[in-house]
Motif scaffolding. Structure first.
Motif, PDB file in Angstrom:
ATOM      1  N   TYR A 139      10.802   1.960   6.451  1.00 14.46           N
ATOM      2  CA  TYR A 139      10.565   3.280   5.877  1.00 14.46           C
ATOM      3  C   TYR A 139      11.347   3.284   4.575  1.00 14.46           C
ATOM      4  O   TYR A 139      12.576   3.163   4.588  1.00 14.46           O
ATOM      5  N   ASP A 187       6.913   6.868   0.144  1.00 14.33           N
ATOM      6  CA  ASP A 187       7.051   7.548   1.431  1.00 14.33           C
ATOM      7  C   ASP A 187       5.993   6.994   2.374  1.00 14.33           C
ATOM      8  O   ASP A 187       5.726   5.808   2.369  1.00 14.33           O
ATOM      9  N   THR A 188       5.416   7.843   3.168  1.00 15.47           N
ATOM     10  CA  THR A 188       4.451   7.370   4.151  1.00 15.47           C
ATOM     11  C   THR A 188       3.014   7.484   3.638  1.00 15.47           C
ATOM     12  O   THR A 188       2.072   7.227   4.377  1.00 15.47           O
ATOM     13  N   SER A 189       2.839   7.858   2.357  1.00 15.33           N
ATOM     14  CA  SER A 189       1.477   8.012   1.852  1.00 15.33           C
ATOM     15  C   SER A 189       1.026   6.758   1.117  1.00 15.33           C
ATOM     16  O   SER A 189       1.824   6.084   0.465  1.00 15.33           O
ATOM     17  N   SER A 190      -0.242   6.465   1.187  1.00 16.60           N
ATOM     18  CA  SER A 190      -0.768   5.258   0.577  1.00 16.60           C
ATOM     19  C   SER A 190      -1.180   5.532  -0.858  1.00 16.60           C
ATOM     20  O   SER A 190      -1.837   6.523  -1.153  1.00 16.60           O
ATOM     21  N   SER A 212       0.824  -1.199   0.000  1.00 14.65           N
ATOM     22  CA  SER A 212       0.000   0.000   0.000  1.00 14.65           C
ATOM     23  C   SER A 212       0.859   1.250   0.000  1.00 14.65           C
ATOM     24  O   SER A 212       0.626   2.188  -0.753  1.00 14.65           O
ATOM     25  N   TYR A 213       1.896   1.231   0.846  1.00 13.35           N
ATOM     26  CA  TYR A 213       2.724   2.421   1.000  1.00 13.35           C
ATOM     27  C   TYR A 213       3.920   2.342   0.054  1.00 13.35           C
ATOM     28  O   TYR A 213       4.684   1.387   0.082  1.00 13.35           O
TER      29      TYR A 213
END
Ligand code: PRP
Ligand code: MN
Ligand code: MG
Length: 189
Positions: A171, A83-86, A79-80
Motif C-alpha cells: 500500500y 493510493d488504491t485507484s488505478s 497500475s496503482y
C-alpha cells in the motif's frame, strides 16, 4: 507508518500456508510443462511469489529428477499509483525485450488479479510477438464485482474483496516486507 503491527487489522494468509500452497502449485506447473519455460516475474508485487515458486520448482528437480529448464525474465508493470485507484496500466517493456518472448513457452507470475486489467493488458501486449504458449499463475485472485472476468491458469488462493498487503503486496510502497498476507486497517487508508 512507523508501527506496522498497528496498521494491519488481521492476518489473512500466514506465511507457512502460502509456502505449502506454492509447493503444490510448483508441482502442477511442472507436470503440465510443455518444455523449457520462460518464467516472467511481474514486478514489483510478483517478486516474492516468483522467488519462492522458482525455488520450489528447483527442489522438485532435485527430489524426483523432473527437469524443466527455466529462464528468468522480469517485467515492470504499474497500475496503482498513489493510493488504491488505478491510473492506467503502464508496461515497461521495449520492443527488443518483447521479441525475446517469440516462440517461447511463457509462465507469467503475478501476485494478485484484482480487476484483471493489468493481466489482460499484459497478455494483449505479449500476444503481439506470438509466444509458443502463455500460461499465467497468480498467488491471489480477488472476488470482486470490479473483475473483468479474467481467471489465471494456476491460482493460489481466492480472497475476499479487501485491501491486502504483505508478501510483496504494497500500500503506497509500504508493507511489501511483511511475511504474511494481511488485511490493511481502514484507519491506515
Ligand atoms: C498491483 C498488483 C497487480 C495489479 C492487480 O500492481 O501487483 O500487478 O495491481 O490489479 P488489477 O488486476 O486491478 O489490474 P501495482 O500496479 O500496484 O504495482 P506493484 O506490483 O509495483 O505494486
Ligand atoms: Mn503488480
Ligand atoms: Mg502496488
Amino acid at each position: 507508518p512507523d508501527h506496522y503491527e498497528e496498521d494491519v487489522s488481521s492476518i489473512l494468509i500466514p506465511h507457512g500456508v502460502i509456502m505449502d500452497r506454492i509447493k503444490k502449485l510448483a508441482r502442477m506447473i511442472v507436470d503440465d510443462s510443455p518444455g523449457p519455460l520462460v518464467v516472467c516475474c511481474v514486478l514489483k508485487g510478483g517478486h516474492q511469489y516468483f522467488a519462492d515458486l522458482v525455488d520450489e520448482i528447483k527442489k522438485l528437480r532435485r527430489i524426483n529428477g523432473t527437469s524443466v529448464q527455466l529462464s528468468l525474465e522480469f517485467i515492470r508493470v504499474k497500475s496503482y499509483m498513489n493510493d488504491t485507484s488505478s491510473g492506467g496500466v503502464k508496461i515497461s517493456l521495449t520492443d527488443a525485450e518483447l521479441q525475446e518472448f517469440k516462440g517461447k513457452n511463457l509462465l507469467i507470475v503475478e501476485d494478485i488479479i484484482d480487476t484483471g486489467a493489468t493481466m489482460v493488458k499484459l497478455l494483449d501486449r505479449l500476444a503481439l510477438v506470438e509466444p509458443k504458449s502463455v500460461r499465467v499463475t497468480s498467488l491471489l485472485i480477488k472476488k470482486t464485482p470490479r473483475s473483468n472476468g479474467y481467471i489465471p491458469d494456476y491460482v493460489g488462493f481466492a480472497i475476499p474483496d479487501a485491501f491486502v498487503v504483505g508478501y510483496a503486496l504494497d500500500y503506497n510502497e509500504y508493507f511489501r516486507d511483511l511475511d504474511h498476507i494481511c488485511v490493511i486497517s481502514v484507519s491506515c487508508i
